[in-house]
Design an enzyme around this catalytic site. Sequence first.
Site, PDB file in Angstrom:
ATOM      1  N   TRP A  26       0.838  -1.217   0.000  1.00 31.40           N
ATOM      2  CA  TRP A  26       0.000   0.000   0.000  1.00 31.40           C
ATOM      3  C   TRP A  26       0.863   1.253   0.000  1.00 31.40           C
ATOM      4  CZ3 TRP A  26      -0.467   4.182   3.287  1.00 31.40           C
ATOM      5  CH2 TRP A  26      -1.600   5.013   3.096  1.00 31.40           C
ATOM      6  N   HIS A  27       1.975   1.187   0.776  1.00 28.37           N
ATOM      7  CA  HIS A  27       2.842   2.371   0.882  1.00 28.37           C
ATOM      8  C   HIS A  27       3.560   2.682  -0.412  1.00 28.37           C
ATOM      9  CE1 HIS A  27       2.314   2.170   5.287  1.00 28.37           C
ATOM     10  NE2 HIS A  27       2.687   3.425   5.271  1.00 28.37           N
ATOM     11  N   GLY A  28       3.861   1.669  -1.188  1.00 26.67           N
ATOM     12  CA  GLY A  28       4.567   1.974  -2.434  1.00 26.67           C
ATOM     13  C   GLY A  28       4.757   0.778  -3.324  1.00 26.67           C
TER      14      GLY A  28
END
Lengths: 304, 476
Positions: free
Chosen positions: B324-326
């Site tokens: 989700w973060h990257g």
Amino acid sequence: MVKYRSFFIKLVIFIVLVAILDQIVGLGFDYLRKKTIQYNPEFKTLKPYYVVEKMNTDIVIIGASTASRHYIPKQISDSISMSVYNCGLDGCYLLSQCCLINTILDRYTPMVVLWEIGEQSLSPRNDEYDHVDYFFPYYTNKHCKLYINAVDKYQKYCMFSKMYQNNSDIDKYLQALLDKETFDHGYWPLPNNGKHPVNLGKDKINNLVDENKLELLDQTLFRLQDAGVKVLFVQSPQYHDGVAKVSASYQELLSVAYKHNIPFMNYSNAIDDSLLFSDAEHMNEKGARVFMDMFIPSMKTYLR
Amino acid sequence: MTFTSFEFLLFFPLVVLLYNLIPQKWRMPFLLIASYAFYISMQPVYAVLLAGVTITTYLFARGISKAGSEKLQHRLEVIGIIVVLLPLAFYKYFNFINETIQLALSSVGLSISMPHIELMLPVGISFYTFMAISYIVDVYNEEVDFEPNILVTGLHLSFFPIVLSGPIERAGNMIPQFRQMNRSTPSDLTAGLKMMLWGYFMKLCVADRLGIYIDAVYGNIPQHNGTTLTLAMLLYPFRVYADFAGYSLIAMGVARCLGLKIMQNFNRPFFAMSVSDFWQRWHISLIKWLTDYIYTPLSFMLRSWKMWGIMTALMVTFIVSGVWHGAAFTFIFWGIFNGVFLCLEAVTQKQRAKIEDKYNLKHKWWYILICCVVVYLIFAFSQIFGRCESVSQAFGVMGRIFTDRGYPFVNQSVLYGVFFIIILFIKDFRDEFFSMRFLLFENNNIVIRFASYLLVLFLIITFGVLDSTQFLYFKF
């Protein structure tokens, strides 16, 4: 309704207190700036303020980091018996330089301006306003106001606040109070580390000319001429690949110099010894001395 | 327009003023228009995408609420989640998936060129996509009622204080408030402005000051020695905390000025005594989302595996968090790193609890300090993966931290930054252990309150980085 009235009264009182604090902080910073310039005028973080408020030499050197690293005032003044100050400021490009000259002219008239110019001087840059804060304390000056307000459409509103004008300035004054380091009349030498520069610079061909810069340069040169100031355009040596000067910006600079009858002394390819350079754009101290040895005799010829 | 831009200082009071002046029935549409105006000021084209996700979410939630059978509801739930996820998958992960496939194929000797598209990531897509999914699932689970007014659903997903970087709010909290739309009270305005003031301090004075130093170090890693990299590693968690928690506080403050309450997103995470405690204090809205929609269902499904089931659920949850973060292997490694430590804690929990009870360790200050420091260091190391451009670079930095000594590079930004970290730390320390003492913003004496507001405002304007830097979590 009573609660809302009480809230708004407190809000108004708070805003008034903020305005008062803002003025007090502004006065405090003004006092601090004047005191530190008096105490340590040659200190590096105070250079812009010293140049605007105090500097009054016969010869003034204007430019960005190439000016501040390449021109040795003592070497020049020893050869020509005139006082010299290097007003070069890292990261300050043509718009900033014009603002600086005009602000100096408001205070006194130097005899000579040595203007370190580059082939990209008239091209647009993204970092043109990186050091606009140098001129914040002088916002009442019309030239500084013009330069500062050009940052963006909201800048003039931000400038109502004295705290904003002095943002991030406290360490400049604290450093000047705690450290007595001095420079030779504004010259900031780069060390001779004996290493070759990391990369050979690539000449950038930029065919964009910023019309605002062109107009401001014209106006500034007219003002200098009207005041009887001799101007020399100088391009100091670079460690570049020596591509021919074909950019529109460079051609325009030549036209401006011709129009105002200003000598254009181009030393950009004069030195190719890499050990005299700290990087592709800047010479080290040894290189600066070699450059001065080349430049000063020619300068004296033009100034006769 | 962002929270730190001049335009926002004009936009925000205007919105609050008009919101409170117009009749109640017009407040919700007004906020919707203001939210879209805010979003369009950043990325006009992607407002269409936001509207598209909103309409899709609304239609699927409506379908679920009106479906006759449980089977149809479940199908609509699954299809709705997939459809809502598609834009996120495309914009954020398309290139990463193709590059990974290309890498995998080339490792077995197959050279195939996969398509690569240069796309700008729609701001806030990770946040509003997760909010849309949680709404669909909550309607399916009957935890919230389907909202028939599409404008309310639209406002829930586009509400301007939270659309760009969260918190990832729940329909159960926001939609009832959007239905009410009460005028702001003076205490709402006061509380909201105080939150905004502290949020701006965290962002402009702490985060951005540290950011100048940290970006200079990480932007030129080969030029810096291990000591400098260590210093940057130790300061980076504070930078991320101040940036993201500062944003969240400003968002909470803006919403509160409109009489709306959004969830707290950070709860003094650096006073956590364990990694699991840390993840209940850090980015609370995301962790709660992951817990409710991934960890809990997965651990329930794998309950027969006992401890292995819990560990599997933890690892999957944190890998999803990393993804989700990257869209990069660094974030996956980050997720794995944190997941491993959570698993270790889960496995050793009973034994640790026994020892802590036996020696009454949790009331000993030195034990609390050691736990906080260890948790901080674990998080700081994990953040190396978050900050570096590649896994090999991250491992290289870690190696040099332990082997490459020298005099650290220090500039005035880090000195400013450390000074402001101390202020932030003292405030958080007081909130954690002495919440009813040494009050400043909440002091009964108006002189002390005003003096503290003026001091913080002075610090922000005189020392803050005021040149409109981005918030870090915009890139997610």
